[in-house]
Design a protein around this motif. Structure first.
Motif, PDB file in Angstrom:
ATOM      1  N   ARG A   1      65.051 -11.944  47.866  1.00 24.39           N
ATOM      2  CA  ARG A   1      66.208 -11.564  48.688  1.00 24.39           C
ATOM      3  C   ARG A   1      65.742 -10.711  49.881  1.00 24.39           C
ATOM      4  O   ARG A   1      66.247 -10.870  51.000  1.00 24.39           O
TER       5      ARG A   1
ATOM      6  N   CYS B   1      64.426 -12.387  53.134  1.00 26.56           N
ATOM      7  CA  CYS B   1      65.341 -13.211  53.933  1.00 26.56           C
ATOM      8  C   CYS B   1      65.143 -12.934  55.420  1.00 26.56           C
ATOM      9  O   CYS B   1      65.102 -11.788  55.845  1.00 26.56           O
TER      10      CYS B   1
ATOM     11  N   CYS C   1      67.098 -14.428  57.912  1.00 25.13           N
ATOM     12  CA  CYS C   1      68.245 -14.904  58.686  1.00 25.13           C
ATOM     13  C   CYS C   1      68.657 -13.861  59.720  1.00 25.13           C
ATOM     14  O   CYS C   1      68.205 -12.720  59.699  1.00 25.13           O
TER      15      CYS C   1
ATOM     16  N   CYS D   1      69.740 -10.466  58.599  1.00 22.77           N
ATOM     17  CA  CYS D   1      68.744  -9.615  57.936  1.00 22.77           C
ATOM     18  C   CYS D   1      67.626  -9.183  58.890  1.00 22.77           C
ATOM     19  O   CYS D   1      67.052  -8.103  58.718  1.00 22.77           O
TER      20      CYS D   1
ATOM     21  N   HIS E   1      75.407 -13.175  49.787  1.00 23.30           N
ATOM     22  CA  HIS E   1      74.621 -13.586  50.944  1.00 23.30           C
ATOM     23  C   HIS E   1      74.186 -15.047  50.787  1.00 23.30           C
ATOM     24  O   HIS E   1      73.741 -15.438  49.714  1.00 23.30           O
TER      25      HIS E   1
ATOM     26  N   THR F   1      73.168 -17.078  53.996  1.00 20.29           N
ATOM     27  CA  THR F   1      72.780 -17.649  55.286  1.00 20.29           C
ATOM     28  C   THR F   1      71.270 -17.826  55.438  1.00 20.29           C
ATOM     29  O   THR F   1      70.825 -18.408  56.419  1.00 20.29           O
TER      30      THR F   1
HETATM   31 ZN   LIG Z   1      69.622 -12.936  55.323  1.00 22.13          ZN
END
Ligand SMILES: [Zn+2]
Length: 104
Positions: free
Chosen positions: A33, A36, A38, A41, A81, A83
């Protein structure tokens, strides 16, 4: 030929991926996690981390996932979450470079 994920399992400890080169790697949930990349983040222009690490629960898990084409996985996390897209190249790189990922 590019290495792809042949099999993806949600285990008690993390996401277990069997790669097409025969290697099988365990990616702990919370660790994954935090990787990430994206736009929520990581700030796209600067690469600055926007994710507040303290806000990610210790017991976070992957609720569901989809494969994106033949090149990536997208996870739905228990914190809602969803994405983040994790390209196989990134996951393989983590397996090579990071001791948090254990491979057989
Ligand atoms: Zn993310």
């Amino acid at each position: 030929m590019a290495i792809v994920a042949d099999d993806v399992q949600q285990t008690g400890e993390g996401v277990q991926i069997r790669w097409s080169d025969g290697k099988s790697c365990l990616y702990p949930y919370r660790y994954l996690r935090l990787q990430c990349a994206c736009a929520q983040c990581i700030e796209e222009m600067t690469g600055r981390k926007l994710l507040n690490v303290a806000s990610v629960p210790d017991d976070i898990i992957v609720v569901d996932f989809i494969t994106v084409g033949r090149y990536a996985l997208q996870f739905l996390w228990s914190d809602g979450h969803e994405t983040g897209i994790y390209p196989y190249t990134m996951l393989l790189n983590l397996a090579d470079k990071d001791a948090a990922v254990t491979c057989l």
